[in-house]
Design a protein around this motif. Structure first.
Motif, mmCIF file in Angstrom:
data_model
loop_
_atom_site.group_PDB
_atom_site.id
_atom_site.type_symbol
_atom_site.label_atom_id
_atom_site.label_comp_id
_atom_site.label_asym_id
_atom_site.label_seq_id
_atom_site.Cartn_x
_atom_site.Cartn_y
_atom_site.Cartn_z
ATOM 1 N N SER A 105 0.831 -1.209 0.000
ATOM 2 C CA SER A 105 0.000 0.000 0.000
ATOM 3 C C SER A 105 0.865 1.258 0.000
ATOM 4 C CB SER A 105 -0.921 0.016 1.216
ATOM 5 O OG SER A 105 -1.821 -1.057 1.176
ATOM 6 N N VAL A 106 1.933 1.244 0.790
ATOM 7 C CA VAL A 106 2.836 2.397 0.834
ATOM 8 C C VAL A 106 3.517 2.574 -0.519
ATOM 9 C CG1 VAL A 106 4.936 3.319 1.896
ATOM 10 C CG2 VAL A 106 3.201 2.229 3.322
ATOM 11 N N LEU A 107 4.008 1.477 -1.093
ATOM 12 C CA LEU A 107 4.698 1.553 -2.385
ATOM 13 C C LEU A 107 3.759 1.970 -3.520
ATOM 14 C CD1 LEU A 107 6.994 -1.584 -2.081
ATOM 15 C CD2 LEU A 107 7.664 0.825 -1.932
ATOM 16 N N LEU A 108 2.554 1.411 -3.538
ATOM 17 C CA LEU A 108 1.601 1.745 -4.590
ATOM 18 C C LEU A 108 1.168 3.198 -4.500
ATOM 19 C CD1 LEU A 108 -0.039 0.673 -6.974
ATOM 20 C CD2 LEU A 108 -1.829 0.087 -5.365
ATOM 21 N N ARG A 109 0.918 3.688 -3.310
ATOM 22 C CA ARG A 109 0.550 5.097 -3.128
ATOM 23 C C ARG A 109 1.692 5.988 -3.593
ATOM 24 N NH1 ARG A 109 -0.025 9.263 0.547
ATOM 25 N NH2 ARG A 109 -1.317 10.896 -0.176
ATOM 26 N N GLY A 110 2.921 5.646 -3.222
ATOM 27 C CA GLY A 110 4.083 6.428 -3.630
ATOM 28 C C GLY A 110 4.243 6.450 -5.144
ATOM 29 N N ALA A 111 4.033 5.305 -5.785
ATOM 30 C CA ALA A 111 4.142 5.236 -7.247
ATOM 31 C C ALA A 111 3.055 6.078 -7.911
ATOM 32 C CB ALA A 111 4.043 3.783 -7.706
ATOM 33 N N GLY A 112 1.856 6.031 -7.379
ATOM 34 C CA GLY A 112 0.760 6.826 -7.937
ATOM 35 C C GLY A 112 1.007 8.316 -7.810
ATOM 36 N N CYS A 113 1.507 8.747 -6.658
ATOM 37 C CA CYS A 113 1.812 10.169 -6.466
ATOM 38 C C CYS A 113 2.949 10.610 -7.378
ATOM 39 C CB CYS A 113 2.176 10.432 -5.004
ATOM 40 S SG CYS A 113 0.795 10.255 -3.875
ATOM 41 N N THR A 114 3.937 9.740 -7.556
ATOM 42 C CA THR A 114 5.080 10.076 -8.405
ATOM 43 C C THR A 114 4.650 10.247 -9.858
ATOM 44 O OG1 THR A 114 6.589 8.908 -6.925
ATOM 45 C CG2 THR A 114 7.355 9.306 -9.174
ATOM 46 N N ILE A 115 3.906 9.315 -10.388
ATOM 47 C CA ILE A 115 3.496 9.421 -11.791
ATOM 48 C C ILE A 115 2.560 10.610 -11.985
ATOM 49 C CG2 ILE A 115 1.512 7.839 -11.750
ATOM 50 C CD1 ILE A 115 4.151 8.072 -14.527
ATOM 51 N N ASN A 116 1.710 10.895 -11.005
ATOM 52 C CA ASN A 116 0.844 12.072 -11.089
ATOM 53 C C ASN A 116 1.682 13.347 -11.161
ATOM 54 O OD1 ASN A 116 -1.740 13.591 -10.798
ATOM 55 N ND2 ASN A 116 -0.722 14.238 -8.926
ATOM 56 N N ASP A 117 2.714 13.443 -10.321
ATOM 57 C CA ASP A 117 3.567 14.629 -10.342
ATOM 58 C C ASP A 117 4.356 14.737 -11.640
ATOM 59 O OD1 ASP A 117 2.621 15.342 -7.915
ATOM 60 O OD2 ASP A 117 4.496 15.078 -6.817
ATOM 61 N N MET A 118 4.735 13.601 -12.215
ATOM 62 C CA MET A 118 5.455 13.637 -13.484
ATOM 63 C C MET A 118 4.535 14.143 -14.599
ATOM 64 S SD MET A 118 7.671 10.164 -13.133
ATOM 65 C CE MET A 118 8.627 10.335 -14.622
ATOM 66 N N TRP A 119 3.312 13.681 -14.619
ATOM 67 C CA TRP A 119 2.365 14.095 -15.649
ATOM 68 C C TRP A 119 1.950 15.554 -15.494
ATOM 69 C CZ3 TRP A 119 -0.995 9.124 -14.979
ATOM 70 C CH2 TRP A 119 -0.434 8.078 -15.720
ATOM 71 N N ASP A 120 1.832 16.006 -14.252
ATOM 72 C CA ASP A 120 1.315 17.352 -13.990
ATOM 73 C C ASP A 120 2.397 18.383 -13.681
ATOM 74 O OD1 ASP A 120 -1.220 16.364 -14.317
ATOM 75 O OD2 ASP A 120 -1.672 16.245 -12.174
ATOM 76 N N LYS A 121 3.657 18.090 -13.943
ATOM 77 C CA LYS A 121 4.734 18.989 -13.515
ATOM 78 C C LYS A 121 4.583 20.403 -14.069
ATOM 79 C CE LYS A 121 8.051 17.778 -17.041
ATOM 80 N NZ LYS A 121 8.157 16.529 -17.679
ATOM 81 N N ASP A 122 4.126 20.552 -15.295
ATOM 82 C CA ASP A 122 3.968 21.888 -15.872
ATOM 83 C C ASP A 122 2.796 22.637 -15.251
ATOM 84 O OD1 ASP A 122 6.139 21.447 -17.562
ATOM 85 O OD2 ASP A 122 4.870 20.552 -19.111
ATOM 86 N N ILE A 123 1.745 21.926 -14.921
ATOM 87 C CA ILE A 123 0.582 22.543 -14.274
ATOM 88 C C ILE A 123 0.896 22.858 -12.815
ATOM 89 C CG2 ILE A 123 -1.821 22.167 -13.572
ATOM 90 C CD1 ILE A 123 -2.036 20.353 -16.098
ATOM 91 N N ASP A 124 1.598 21.932 -12.134
ATOM 92 C CA ASP A 124 1.924 22.127 -10.718
ATOM 93 C C ASP A 124 2.740 23.391 -10.488
ATOM 94 O OD1 ASP A 124 0.548 19.884 -9.985
ATOM 95 O OD2 ASP A 124 2.313 18.611 -9.726
ATOM 96 N N LYS A 125 3.566 23.776 -11.434
ATOM 97 C CA LYS A 125 4.368 24.995 -11.298
ATOM 98 C C LYS A 125 3.500 26.242 -11.257
ATOM 99 C CE LYS A 125 8.264 23.067 -13.819
ATOM 100 N NZ LYS A 125 9.044 23.122 -15.066
#
Length: 141
Positions: free
Chosen positions: A101-121
């Motif tokens: 659960s910890v690893l899956l949550r971490g992977a999901g947050c990481t890929i979300n941040d990679m996809w949204d990096k331009d918007i997150d800025k």
């Protein structure tokens, strides 16, 4: 001149709209950059981990455990239901699914941040996330 009830309503609604505009909080797009984003706050991750590991822990949102709980509890419940009647759930399975659960949550947050990096800025709430701020490169993530 004679005023109707509708004229009074229009007058009161326009003055309340003006009052609301004066007291309304600024929109996120008009917020100044001097207001720290939630991710800029120092959490227990900053105190407990070495500085080189803290951005990766924040990338996986280790300091915000609710997502882990949402993944973990259904797994734990299933393991408990599958146990023999009157017996405790298997601790090995609980540990395995808890870590997953910890690893899956971490992977999901990481890929979300990679996809949204331009918007997150551009968004005040997310501009200090590790990938958007440059603390972690997409390749290192």
């Amino acid at each position: 001149a004679r005023r109707s009830v509708h004229d009074d309503r229009r007058a009161s609604s326009s003055s309340s709209t003006e009052d609301d505009a004066k007291t309304r909080a600024p929109s996120p797009s008009s917020a100044s950059s001097s207001i720290p984003a939630p991710e800029a706050e120092h959490t227990w991750v900053d105190r407990a981990l070495p500085p080189a590991l803290a951005p990766y822990a924040k990338l996986a949102r280790i300091d915000r455990p609710v997502g882990v709980y949402l993944l973990m509890w259904p797994c734990f419940w299933s393991i408990a239901v599958a146990a023999a009647p009157g017996a405790a759930p298997d601790p090995t399975l609980l540990a395995l699914f808890g870590a997953g659960s910890v690893l899956l949550r971490g992977a999901g947050c990481t890929i979300n941040d990679m996809w949204d990096k331009d918007i997150d800025k551009l968004v005040a709430r997310t501009r200090n996330r590790p990938i958007a701020s440059g603390a972690v490169s997409p390749a290192a993530a």
